[in-house]
Design an enzyme around this catalytic site. Structure first.
Site, PDB file in Angstrom:
ATOM      1  N   CYS A  16      28.479  26.223  26.279  1.00  0.00           N
ATOM      2  CA  CYS A  16      26.879  27.327  25.859  1.00  0.00           C
ATOM      3  C   CYS A  16      26.531  27.513  28.426  1.00  0.00           C
ATOM      4  O   CYS A  16      27.633  27.173  28.788  1.00  0.00           O
ATOM      5  CB  CYS A  16      25.936  26.422  25.530  1.00  0.00           C
ATOM      6  SG  CYS A  16      25.746  25.822  24.067  1.00  0.00           S
ATOM      7  N   HIS A  42      20.573  27.837  27.028  1.00  0.00           N
ATOM      8  CA  HIS A  42      19.717  26.443  26.961  1.00  0.00           C
ATOM      9  C   HIS A  42      19.347  26.360  28.143  1.00  0.00           C
ATOM     10  O   HIS A  42      20.030  26.698  29.206  1.00  0.00           O
ATOM     11  CB  HIS A  42      20.431  25.988  25.481  1.00  0.00           C
ATOM     12  CG  HIS A  42      21.377  25.531  25.907  1.00  0.00           C
ATOM     13  ND1 HIS A  42      21.509  24.488  26.544  1.00  0.00           N
ATOM     14  CD2 HIS A  42      22.113  24.803  25.025  1.00  0.00           C
ATOM     15  CE1 HIS A  42      23.158  24.285  26.677  1.00  0.00           C
ATOM     16  NE2 HIS A  42      23.698  24.264  26.168  1.00  0.00           N
TER      17      HIS A  42
END
Length: 219
Positions: A195, A168
């Site tokens: 992430c 992301h």
């Protein structure tokens, strides 16, 4: 005749005394001049040495300042501004390699490197990005926000646990404003909660173009 001889001898001795006196004075004067010259030379040498040390120290400080004020990361744009993103349709064997050590994401086709992205992976420990082999999963979206972490992101794509571990953008706050202090770490050191963060442009490209089932290898 004897008186004359004595007078001449007297004059000779007197003249010799005067010559000797002037000689001694000259030697003393030369000695003082030599000492003064040596002292001046020593002072000049010390001054030059101190100046050289100062220049070296100043150069070192300048180098550190230059390093500290190096061009910041452009976390808005593409990681390779002079190189286009690959056309995924041309690479059916496309894969993604993530290097935790180098904080990079590599798009590859076989052994051919297609594109390199700056990244920020998870902090070591409980928040470390999982290592191993995964695939791009069907889940993806434009935005999310995790209130418990006070962070969110844009342009996310899942690669593990169906929405848990994602590629992301750099993080945003509750108002969807990018957090510049964290974005500035892109490509430098791990900082995420697991992430893989990317620049805004790289994350957007990943969201729009990366095919489901694309292999992901993280090491």
């Amino acid at each position: 005749m004897k008186l004359t001889t004595k007078f001449i001898l007297y004059l000779t001795l007197s003249f010799s005394g005067i010559v000797l006196l002037f000689g001694i004075r000259s030697m003393v004067r030369n000695s003082f001049a030599f000492e003064a010259t040596r002292a001046q030379a020593a002072s000049t040498s010390h001054s030059n040495s101190s100046h050289a040390k100062f220049k070296t120290r100043k150069s070192s400080v300048s180098h550190k300042t230059a390093a500290a004020t190096a061009t910041p990361v452009d976390w808005h744009g593409p990681s390779e501004s002079n190189h286009p993103y690959p056309n995924v349709q041309n690479y059916p064997n496309l894969r993604i390699d993530v290097s935790v050590a180098k904080q990079r994401v590599y798009l590859k086709a076989g052994d051919k490197l297609l594109y390199t992205m700056l990244a920020t992976t998870g902090k070591p420990g409980a928040n470390a990005t999982p290592k191993g082999d995964f695939v791009i999963q069907p889940e993806r979206g434009l935005h999310f926000y995790n209130a418990s972490l006070n962070e969110g992101a844009n342009y996310w794509v899942s690669f593990k646990d169906h929405g848990v571990y994602l590629f992301h953008s750099v993080p945003v706050d509750a108002s969807d404003h990018y957090i510049a202090s964290k974005a500035a770490l892109l490509g430098k050191r791990s900082d995420s909660h697991g992430c893989v963060r990317l620049s805004i442009s790289d994350a957007k490209w990943m969201y729009e173009h990366i095919p489901v089932n694309t292999p992901v290898h993280i090491q």
